[in-house]
Design an enzyme around this catalytic site. Sequence first.
Site, PDB file in Angstrom:
ATOM      1  N   ASP A  65      -6.641  -6.755 -10.133  1.00  0.00           N
ATOM      2  CA  ASP A  65      -6.642  -6.450 -11.685  1.00  0.00           C
ATOM      3  C   ASP A  65      -6.852  -4.887 -11.673  1.00  0.00           C
ATOM      4  O   ASP A  65      -7.890  -4.387 -10.943  1.00  0.00           O
ATOM      5  CB  ASP A  65      -7.457  -7.450 -12.459  1.00  0.00           C
ATOM      6  N   MET A  66      -6.457  -4.151 -12.741  1.00  0.00           N
ATOM      7  CA  MET A  66      -6.632  -3.127 -13.142  1.00  0.00           C
ATOM      8  C   MET A  66      -8.213  -2.820 -13.501  1.00  0.00           C
ATOM      9  O   MET A  66      -8.799  -1.738 -12.689  1.00  0.00           O
ATOM     10  CB  MET A  66      -6.104  -2.712 -14.668  1.00  0.00           C
TER      11      MET A  66
END
Length: 228
Positions: A65-66
Site C-alpha cells: 500500500d502507498m
Amino acid sequence: MSDLFIYQPPTEPWLEVIYQDKDLIVLNKPSGLLTNPGRGPHLADCLLSRVQQQYPLAQLVHRLDMATSGVVVIALRRKAEAALKLQFANRSVSKRYLAMVWGTLAQTSGSIDVPLIADAENLPKQKVCLQTGKTAVTHYTVLQQLTDRALVELRPVTGRSHQLRLHMLHLGHPILGDAFYAHTEALAAASRLQLHAASLQLNQPYNGERLSFNADSDFVTAAGTLIV
C-alpha cells in the site's frame, strides 16, 4: 482516491536499493510513495516508474500500500518475473511486518483467520465478510507492550488487500496512523501509517538460492527496535 487527496511522494532518497542481481532488484519503499502508478498523470510517479527509468523491462511481482513502507521486490527480466510471481502465488515467500497498534493486547501471540472482501460502496476500503470473503490468515506476536500501544510482529499467510490493517482492527487494535480504519485517537497517534514490511525471504529465480532481505523504517528497525 479522494479529489481532496494531494499526492506528494517523498523524493529523498529517490531509490533505496537493498539488493540487486541480473534478475531482480529489492528496494526499501518509503511511506507515501505508490508502488505502481495510479490513474492520471499526477499519480505517475511511483516506485516502479523510478526503477523503469534505469531498467525499462522492470515489472512488479507484488505490491505494498502507498502508506506502508518496506521491502519490495521488482523483477528485471521477463523469466524472472514469471518465476517470482509463482513464488508469491504458491506462498513460498516469507514476509514479516512490524506495526504499532492501539491499546493492550489480551494475548501475546495468536492467529487471525477472518475472510476479507472489497467494500464495494467504499473503495478502496476492504471489509470482513464471513459469508463471501476470501480466506485471510495472519499470525501475530507482541514484541513490546507500552502504556497505550504495542509493537507487534505480523506474518501474513495470505496476501489480501489491507489484510494486516483489517485483521488488527478486527482484534480491536487498529494500526496507528491508519487513515482508512483507525479511530480518532489511533489516527492522531502517528503522522503516518505505522506499518512496515521489515523482512522478506524468497528463492533466487535462476539458481534457487534462498535470499533474505531486511529494511529499517523511520519508526522501527528491521530487528524490531523502536526508533524514538
